[in-house]
Design a protein around this motif. Structure first.
Motif, PDB file in Angstrom:
ATOM      1  N   THR A 342       0.845  -1.191   0.000  1.00  0.00           N
ATOM      2  CA  THR A 342       0.000   0.000   0.000  1.00  0.00           C
ATOM      3  C   THR A 342       0.882   1.244   0.000  1.00  0.00           C
ATOM      4  OG1 THR A 342      -0.121   0.343   2.385  1.00  0.00           O
ATOM      5  CG2 THR A 342      -1.606  -1.316   1.432  1.00  0.00           C
ATOM      6  N   ASP A 343       0.277   2.408  -0.261  1.00  0.00           N
ATOM      7  CA  ASP A 343       1.094   3.606  -0.500  1.00  0.00           C
ATOM      8  C   ASP A 343       0.363   4.905  -0.148  1.00  0.00           C
ATOM      9  OD1 ASP A 343       3.224   5.175  -1.534  1.00  0.00           O
ATOM     10  OD2 ASP A 343       2.325   5.201  -3.536  1.00  0.00           O
ATOM     11  N   VAL A 344      -0.512   4.875   0.836  1.00  0.00           N
ATOM     12  CA  VAL A 344      -1.249   6.107   1.115  1.00  0.00           C
ATOM     13  C   VAL A 344      -0.331   7.197   1.675  1.00  0.00           C
ATOM     14  CG1 VAL A 344      -3.406   4.865   1.577  1.00  0.00           C
ATOM     15  CG2 VAL A 344      -1.908   5.544   3.483  1.00  0.00           C
ATOM     16  N   CYS A 345      -0.764   8.424   1.515  1.00  0.00           N
ATOM     17  CA  CYS A 345      -0.075   9.589   2.087  1.00  0.00           C
ATOM     18  C   CYS A 345      -1.157  10.535   2.587  1.00  0.00           C
ATOM     19  CB  CYS A 345       0.770  10.250   1.000  1.00  0.00           C
ATOM     20  SG  CYS A 345       1.760  11.659   1.539  1.00  0.00           S
ATOM     21  N   VAL A 346      -1.023  10.985   3.833  1.00  0.00           N
ATOM     22  CA  VAL A 346      -2.061  11.825   4.448  1.00  0.00           C
ATOM     23  C   VAL A 346      -1.432  13.093   5.015  1.00  0.00           C
ATOM     24  CG1 VAL A 346      -3.556   9.862   5.026  1.00  0.00           C
ATOM     25  CG2 VAL A 346      -1.855  10.649   6.696  1.00  0.00           C
ATOM     26  N   PRO A 347      -2.243  14.135   5.230  1.00  0.00           N
ATOM     27  CA  PRO A 347      -1.722  15.315   5.920  1.00  0.00           C
ATOM     28  C   PRO A 347      -1.140  14.901   7.271  1.00  0.00           C
ATOM     29  CG  PRO A 347      -3.892  15.786   5.002  1.00  0.00           C
ATOM     30  CD  PRO A 347      -3.663  14.307   4.844  1.00  0.00           C
ATOM     31  N   ILE A 348      -0.061  15.558   7.658  1.00  0.00           N
ATOM     32  CA  ILE A 348       0.705  15.113   8.824  1.00  0.00           C
ATOM     33  C   ILE A 348      -0.156  15.068  10.097  1.00  0.00           C
ATOM     34  CG2 ILE A 348       1.617  17.395   9.468  1.00  0.00           C
ATOM     35  CD1 ILE A 348       3.887  14.373   9.232  1.00  0.00           C
ATOM     36  N   SER A 349      -1.141  15.946  10.210  1.00  0.00           N
ATOM     37  CA  SER A 349      -1.991  15.959  11.415  1.00  0.00           C
ATOM     38  C   SER A 349      -2.821  14.677  11.519  1.00  0.00           C
ATOM     39  CB  SER A 349      -2.929  17.173  11.396  1.00  0.00           C
ATOM     40  OG  SER A 349      -3.858  17.047  10.325  1.00  0.00           O
ATOM     41  N   GLN A 350      -2.984  13.957  10.434  1.00  0.00           N
ATOM     42  CA  GLN A 350      -3.803  12.748  10.405  1.00  0.00           C
ATOM     43  C   GLN A 350      -2.964  11.469  10.491  1.00  0.00           C
ATOM     44  OE1 GLN A 350      -7.293  13.351  10.117  1.00  0.00           O
ATOM     45  NE2 GLN A 350      -6.447  15.399  10.457  1.00  0.00           N
ATOM     46  N   LEU A 351      -1.636  11.645  10.460  1.00  0.00           N
ATOM     47  CA  LEU A 351      -0.774  10.477  10.278  1.00  0.00           C
ATOM     48  C   LEU A 351      -0.883   9.477  11.418  1.00  0.00           C
ATOM     49  CD1 LEU A 351       1.485   9.124   8.582  1.00  0.00           C
ATOM     50  CD2 LEU A 351       3.126  10.378   9.988  1.00  0.00           C
ATOM     51  N   ALA A 352      -0.836   9.958  12.645  1.00  0.00           N
ATOM     52  CA  ALA A 352      -0.840   9.028  13.780  1.00  0.00           C
ATOM     53  C   ALA A 352      -2.128   8.211  13.777  1.00  0.00           C
ATOM     54  CB  ALA A 352      -0.687   9.804  15.090  1.00  0.00           C
ATOM     55  N   GLU A 353      -3.251   8.877  13.590  1.00  0.00           N
ATOM     56  CA  GLU A 353      -4.520   8.152  13.575  1.00  0.00           C
ATOM     57  C   GLU A 353      -4.558   7.154  12.417  1.00  0.00           C
ATOM     58  OE1 GLU A 353      -7.921  10.743  13.659  1.00  0.00           O
ATOM     59  OE2 GLU A 353      -9.287   9.111  13.088  1.00  0.00           O
ATOM     60  N   CYS A 354      -4.055   7.560  11.280  1.00  0.00           N
ATOM     61  CA  CYS A 354      -4.098   6.674  10.112  1.00  0.00           C
ATOM     62  C   CYS A 354      -3.242   5.423  10.342  1.00  0.00           C
ATOM     63  CB  CYS A 354      -3.635   7.432   8.862  1.00  0.00           C
ATOM     64  SG  CYS A 354      -4.019   6.562   7.333  1.00  0.00           S
ATOM     65  N   VAL A 355      -2.042   5.629  10.874  1.00  0.00           N
ATOM     66  CA  VAL A 355      -1.167   4.472  11.113  1.00  0.00           C
ATOM     67  C   VAL A 355      -1.746   3.594  12.221  1.00  0.00           C
ATOM     68  CG1 VAL A 355       1.140   3.730  11.814  1.00  0.00           C
ATOM     69  CG2 VAL A 355       0.878   5.702  10.307  1.00  0.00           C
ATOM     70  N   ASN A 356      -2.227   4.214  13.287  1.00  0.00           N
ATOM     71  CA  ASN A 356      -2.787   3.431  14.398  1.00  0.00           C
ATOM     72  C   ASN A 356      -3.977   2.592  13.945  1.00  0.00           C
ATOM     73  OD1 ASN A 356      -1.004   4.336  16.372  1.00  0.00           O
ATOM     74  ND2 ASN A 356      -2.240   6.149  16.818  1.00  0.00           N
ATOM     75  N   ASP A 357      -4.896   3.212  13.222  1.00  0.00           N
ATOM     76  CA  ASP A 357      -6.084   2.472  12.774  1.00  0.00           C
ATOM     77  C   ASP A 357      -5.705   1.343  11.829  1.00  0.00           C
ATOM     78  OD1 ASP A 357      -7.440   4.282  14.266  1.00  0.00           O
ATOM     79  OD2 ASP A 357      -8.480   5.260  12.597  1.00  0.00           O
TER      80      ASP A 357
END
Lengths: 462, 462
Positions: A342-357
């Motif tokens: 996979t290769d998603v990229c998100v705004p930095i403010s969302q990164l922790a939630e995205c990786v955790n989920d």
């Protein structure tokens, strides 16, 4: 068996007259060129042309145009989304022999290369100039391929991606015209930005035959370090804080505990099996000291361990080779497996939630799947290790990826930070930008390649 | 008188039904919108629409498409190449009332604005966040206009141009579709780079109705200084050396002695009438100290005077206002004159020769023409002050510009670093990139706007 019409004999005869034994129809050569690093079944072309110069590219493209033969540009074969597979058959254009570094303008910090030059080859050629080329997607990819996929990698957080680092291109268009997209001036407002249009076009609009790229002075001081964290969240939060404080990190890589296990086994390192950040700092001696002090403080406050330093060039090389080899190291965790990456990229403010989920989702799935990423840019990869012959496993991986993409899109992120669309993400592209936007891309494709001979079937089905 | 057909009465009726008294056909309003800062005779539109939201833009564009009425997007009117002139008549779309800063994501360092927001308005909105938007073309230009011309200016040497600082756009296409070109992720490889295609397209492909841009943490330390030099060459050489050593200058402006005279008169400064460099340094306190020491040493070795400091925010504001007002200050050197402004940008290794040869050419011509420039990027402007009514003077200025462009192109530079092509540089564009390349641009234009209603006559005659 291919469902495409065979190549016209007149086409093969003309191409043989041009290239001699540099035109191959051998099964082994075709098979080799029908793959990349993705999980897709091989889609071999009908023939492979090994070209040596722009004139040969022009002549070959014109023949393909005349006979409506699909043409697939091919560099190092390191793409991850099926870009180099001959989805509609036709001719693969192997550009590896166009491997000359044409000019280095060290005073202007630019270099002009042929498409078969790899990033390591350019850096070797730059060795005596005090300059380096920063874009580093891990694989020793070719410049043609890196332009085509808008590649980035570990250094992009500081130096940008191919988008920022290509100054101009020379391209052979679908009708065999040779065009230049710009000059060597650092900036220009002269007409449409064709450079950026070709960068990321995945071979669907033309063949890159020359690229002029930016290079950078080797920093006075370079320091690299690894830092272990108790869990994923604390590691990612340390990155987010460092970025938000404006620390000019040169590299900032997240490596989860599964990936660390793979690295330890493959690269004979002895890192604790915990989530890690791998850092590199560039600057003046005092500038690097400032960065290091600040980031170390952030990491320690977040529960990170003391930095382990890679001080010498040799130690740094070992560290980054270990990081770069994670892909292959992970494959060894499950012999015979293939990867769905996979290769998603998100705004930095969302990164922790995205990786955790995502980590929670992976855990529930039971999938063996290391997570690594260029987290300073908000970009991370899940490398799902599957038995390619198992429909159920591949399907489960695709479902995890679909959930991850939906999560990233809901966070105003992208389905692909750097690997591109290829064969694989055409539906996600529409989810991300909407069909009206993708239709504009199709209009451009149709205008520039009306008979759809340039790498057909990539980005959109057309 | 216009040679274009009058607007169809049904079109005017429909648009009046939509906009009421926000549709104007008054001579004064039309005349005002038929100008920019260029020397061109006014080309007034047949009507001006003052739109307030995207829905109105969509409805207006659809009407223009239905009746094949040319449409000219209009922001602050500060363009320099005739971009906002209604070369084929039609409707000017005034976007100044779409002036909302829609969102500020301070943690992600992004902001989303409507096209009528100006750079100063965004910076005012950012005041409490610790962030700023760096692109600064001098004029208080609108975001729609800055996107359209790929604007840059004094800060680009450090922070890049609009090319690097626009993350995504929402655009109304020629057929009235609303498309988004990207997400808020810092990087993406999802399909063709439509963002960069619209940035610099000069209103010929669509109307920008929203732009998401990057913002930056205000640096811990800012220092500005001016330095006088005995001649042009020593000043430019100091810049070239600083850039080649990799000093991350935040601003680096060249101002020649004629421009200094204009500034002194207009801004009540007392600078010696010599060539100057205006610098700004951003970084940590120690980082700025390092930069300053190095650059001061380079300047002094090259014959530059001691730095004169602007230490307080007020002093800095005064300094940069003086620099920004150079354009208007220069106009005062010759009351009643207009400017023909050149805009070449060359590789930094060629800059000294290019500026020196140009200064010699100007001297021989006897033209009153200050030289200023964003020399850290290799970009400089000659502001030739001419009597617009004198055919001979305008012709002489055009010939000087043609020689300057030829000189820059021979050095692998561009005819326009930041002002764009507009009505004025269409021949130079072909000289620079070749007709095959410009034909690809035309293919794209034709595919996206087949009836040529979007700002027709700009970039190419079509």
């Amino acid at each position: 068996m291919s469902s495409h019409p065979p190549l016209p004999p007149e086409f093969l005869a003309s191409l043989t007259a041009l290239l001699g034994d540099r035109l191959s129809t051998s099964a082994a050569v075709r098979e080799h060129h029908g793959r990349d690093e993705s999980i897709f079944q091989a889609m071999p072309p009908d023939a492979v042309a090994f070209v040596r110069n722009t004139a040969e590219v022009v002549a070959t493209v014109k023949m393909c145009q005349q006979y409506r033969v699909p043409i697939v540009p091919y560099g190092a074969g390191s793409s991850l989304e099926g870009h180099t597979l001959a989805a509609r058959g036709g001719l693969t254009l192997n550009l590896q022999q166009m491997d000359q570094v044409l000019t280095i303008h060290d005073q202007d910090q630019t270099a002009t290369v042929q498409p078969g030059v790899t990033r390591k080859a350019l850096n070797a050629a730059l060795r005596d100039t005090g300059l380096f080329f920063p874009v580093d997607p891990g694989a020793d990819a070719s410049f043609g391929g890196m332009c085509a996929t808008r590649a980035s990698g570990t250094n992009a957080v500081r130096y940008g991606t191919m988008r920022e680092n290509v100054l101009n291109l020379t391209v052979v268009t679908a009708d065999g015209e040779v065009i230049t997209t710009g000059r060597r001036a650092k900036k220009s407002a002269a007409g449409y930005d064709l450079t950026r249009l070709f960068v990321g076009s995945e071979g669907t609009l033309g063949v890159v035959v020359e690229a002029t790229v930016r290079t950078y002075p080797l920093p006075e001081s370079i320091l690299a370090a690894v830092c272990a964290f108790p869990d994923i969240n604390t590691a990612v939060q340390a990155v987010v804080q460092s970025i938000q404080l404006g620390v000019p990190l040169a590299r900032c890589e997240f490596v989860d505990s599964v990936a660390i296990r793979a690295i330890n086994a493959y690269s004979k390192t002895g890192l604790p099996e915990q989530p890690h950040l791998f850092f590199e700092f560039h600057g003046s001696a005092s500038g690097v000291r400032e960065q290091v002090e600040l980031v170390q403080e952030i990491c320690n406050e977040g529960g990170g361990a003391q930095f382990q330093w890679a001080r010498t060039p040799e130690e740094r090389t070992k560290l980054w080779e270990a990081r770069h080899n994670t892909y292959f190291a992970a494959l060894q965790l499950r012999p015979g497996c293939r990867s769905v990456v996979t290769d998603v990229c998100v705004p930095i403010s969302q990164l922790a939630e995205c990786v955790n989920d995502t980590a929670r989702d992976l855990q529930q799935s039971g999938m063996l799947a290391p997570i690594v990423g260029h987290v300073g840019d908000g970009n991370f990869h899940v490398q799902m290790l599957v038995d390619a012959a198992s429909h159920a496993e591949v399907e489960a991986a695709e479902q995890l990826n679909a959930r991850l993409v939906a999560r990233a899109l809901a966070m105003d992120g992208t389905c692909t930070g750097e690997h591109g669309v290829g064969l694989h993400k055409q539906g996600f592209l529409i989810d991300e930008l909407g069909s009206a936007s993708v239709n504009v891309m199709r209009q451009i494709k149709h205008a520039m390649d009306p008979h759809n001979i340039m790498n057909p079937g990539k980005i959109f089905a057309f």
